[in-house]
Design a protein around this motif. Structure first.
Motif, short mmCIF file in Angstrom:
data_model
loop_
_atom_site.label_atom_id
_atom_site.label_comp_id
_atom_site.label_asym_id
_atom_site.label_seq_id
_atom_site.Cartn_x
_atom_site.Cartn_y
_atom_site.Cartn_z
N ILE A 108 23.97 -41.44 -22.69
CA ILE A 108 23.89 -39.99 -22.60
C ILE A 108 25.15 -39.43 -23.24
O ILE A 108 26.22 -39.39 -22.62
CB ILE A 108 23.77 -39.52 -21.13
CG1 ILE A 108 22.61 -40.22 -20.43
CG2 ILE A 108 23.63 -38.00 -21.06
CD1 ILE A 108 22.66 -40.13 -18.91
N THR A 159 27.15 -36.61 -23.94
CA THR A 159 27.18 -35.26 -23.36
C THR A 159 27.55 -34.19 -24.37
O THR A 159 27.41 -33.00 -24.10
CB THR A 159 28.20 -35.19 -22.20
OG1 THR A 159 29.52 -35.37 -22.73
CG2 THR A 159 27.90 -36.26 -21.15
N ALA A 195 25.65 -35.72 -15.87
CA ALA A 195 24.78 -36.74 -16.44
C ALA A 195 24.54 -37.87 -15.45
O ALA A 195 23.40 -38.32 -15.26
CB ALA A 195 25.39 -37.28 -17.73
N ALA A 199 22.42 -36.59 -12.35
CA ALA A 199 21.01 -36.33 -12.69
C ALA A 199 20.26 -37.63 -12.92
O ALA A 199 19.10 -37.77 -12.49
CB ALA A 199 20.94 -35.45 -13.94
N ALA A 200 20.89 -38.59 -13.58
CA ALA A 200 20.23 -39.87 -13.82
C ALA A 200 19.96 -40.61 -12.52
O ALA A 200 18.86 -41.17 -12.32
CB ALA A 200 21.08 -40.72 -14.76
N VAL A 211 17.75 -35.53 -17.02
CA VAL A 211 19.08 -35.27 -17.58
C VAL A 211 19.04 -34.04 -18.49
O VAL A 211 19.91 -33.16 -18.40
CB VAL A 211 19.59 -36.51 -18.34
CG1 VAL A 211 20.86 -36.18 -19.11
CG2 VAL A 211 19.84 -37.66 -17.37
#
Length: 383
Positions: free
Chosen positions: A216, A218, A318, A321-322, A356
């Motif tokens: 991820i 960002t 991140a 949320a994951a 995400v």
């Protein structure tokens, strides 16, 4: 077209002749073992399929002339500089990275000039070691022009030390050995278990078995040379000196920390517990149990966020949320203060990517870049 093919094509367009060769080096994801490398500790990276490629040819005038070609196809030319004149502070910006490599190799007797054309697809500023991929590819290219091809762990490890010196002493970024060694020494389908102090390496099989390592990016940019990275490193060195040990690698969970200044204790705690987490994750990979690594990945992020204080709101978002969407573990990867996180996504957890993206949209943040990280080959000659 691969980065290597693009580099060769752009070299022909810019110079009207074919390069003598093309060399490339990968970015990396660090599965676990963050900020332990410059503390003589343990790390566990693997190479990404994303690479930086360098097409190169010798010059007879002793000049180093570098051109980088970005995603827009427009070349950026660095001012050619005599290899014999290179010194820290002479070259700034992106050109300092290839120049620093040439400066270090000059001390090893590699003094010839070169035309370099650089392309790549490692996301810059994402904490995925784009700068080290660049330096390692340049190092192989300049050595290759001198008919030297480092082979084997010992030669590649020595080259990693040279590349680190170029970044520490020429560019001015106080990095450790993790990224250079990963870019040069990783092999496909394995993670590299590296003991930085001893130099011992083990290629640990990475059996995904349906799991996905989701990267991820960002898009929160970071720069190790300009960030608080150096402050953390100096804090670790100060703590080791006060504890009377060569490096924080020598501190154990039983070492009393009460006499340390309060601001140094969390740094020590992170390094000690992170080394322990690396050992547990390596054991899990050896056993083929990727799911068992999840809790340690998440604990690593907590430690980096709370003790080492190198996370940022985008990285925390991140990770959170994951995990909420079904990832079994997640953590920031790289130096921190921005960049990327990774999430270990089990089979069937199809909603992690969407979760995400939705979390970032809900905060009115730019959409992160998402891709699957697959353990890939280290640096090599392509053409």
């Amino acid at each position: 077209m691969t980065p290597a093919d693009r580099a060769a094509d752009r070299f022909r367009r810019l110079h009207g002749r074919a390069p003598a060769g093309v060399w490339s080096a990968p970015g990396r994801v660090n599965l676990i073992g963050e900020h332990t490398d410059y503390n003589d500790g343990l790390v566990l990276p693997f190479a990404l399929p994303h690479r930086v490629a360098v097409a190169a040819a010798p010059r007879a005038d002793g000049l180093l002339a570098a051109v980088t070609v970005g995603d827009d196809g427009n070349p950026q030319r660095a001012e050619p500089v005599p290899v014999a004149d290179l010194a820290p502070g002479l070259v700034t910006g992106w050109a300092a990275y290839p120049s620093g490599v040439a400066w270090v190799l000059r001390a090893q007797g590699i003094t010839g000039g070169a035309d370099l054309v650089i392309t790549g697809d490692v996301p810059a500023g994402a904490g995925l070691s784009s700068s080290h991929a660049l330096q390692c590819a340049v190092a192989l290219a300049l050595l290759g022009l001198a008919d030297i091809e480092p082979r084997g762990t010992a030669a590649l490890t020595e080259l990693a030390h040279w590349v680190r010196r170029s970044e520490n002493d020429f560019v001015g970024a106080p990095t450790g050995l993790l990224d250079q060694t990963a870019s040069l020494c990783c092999v496909e389908a394995h993670a590299l278990f590296l003991d930085v102090r001893s130099g011992a390496q083990e290629q640990v099989p990475f059996a995904a078995r349906g799991f996905e390592v989701l990267v991820i990016d960002t898009r929160a940019r970071h720069s190790l040379a300009d960030s608080e990275y150096g402050d953390r490193r100096r804090g670790c060195e100060r703590a080791a000196a006060l504890l009377g040990v060569p490096a924080l690698r020598d501190v154990t969970p039983d070492t009393p920390l009460a006499d340390l200044p309060e601001e140094l204790r969390p740094l020590v705690r992170h390094v000690v517990t992170e080394n322990e987490r690396v050992l547990r994750v390596v054991d899990a990979l050896r056993a083929g149990d990727l799911a068992a690594t999840g809790p340690d990945l998440t604990a690593s992020h907590t430690s980096l966020r709370d003790d080492y204080r190198v996370s940022c709101p985008e990285l925390d978002l991140a990770v959170d949320a994951a995990l909420a969407a079904g990832a079994v573990g997640a953590r920031m990867t790289g130096g921190g203060f921005g960049g990327s996180a990774i999430a270990l996504v089990p089979p069937g957890a199809t909603g992690v990517r969407d979760a995400v993206l939705a979390a970032f949209a809900a905060r009115s943040l730019a959409a992160p870049r998402l891709f699957t990280a697959v353990p890939s080959a280290g640096a090599h000659r392509d053409h």
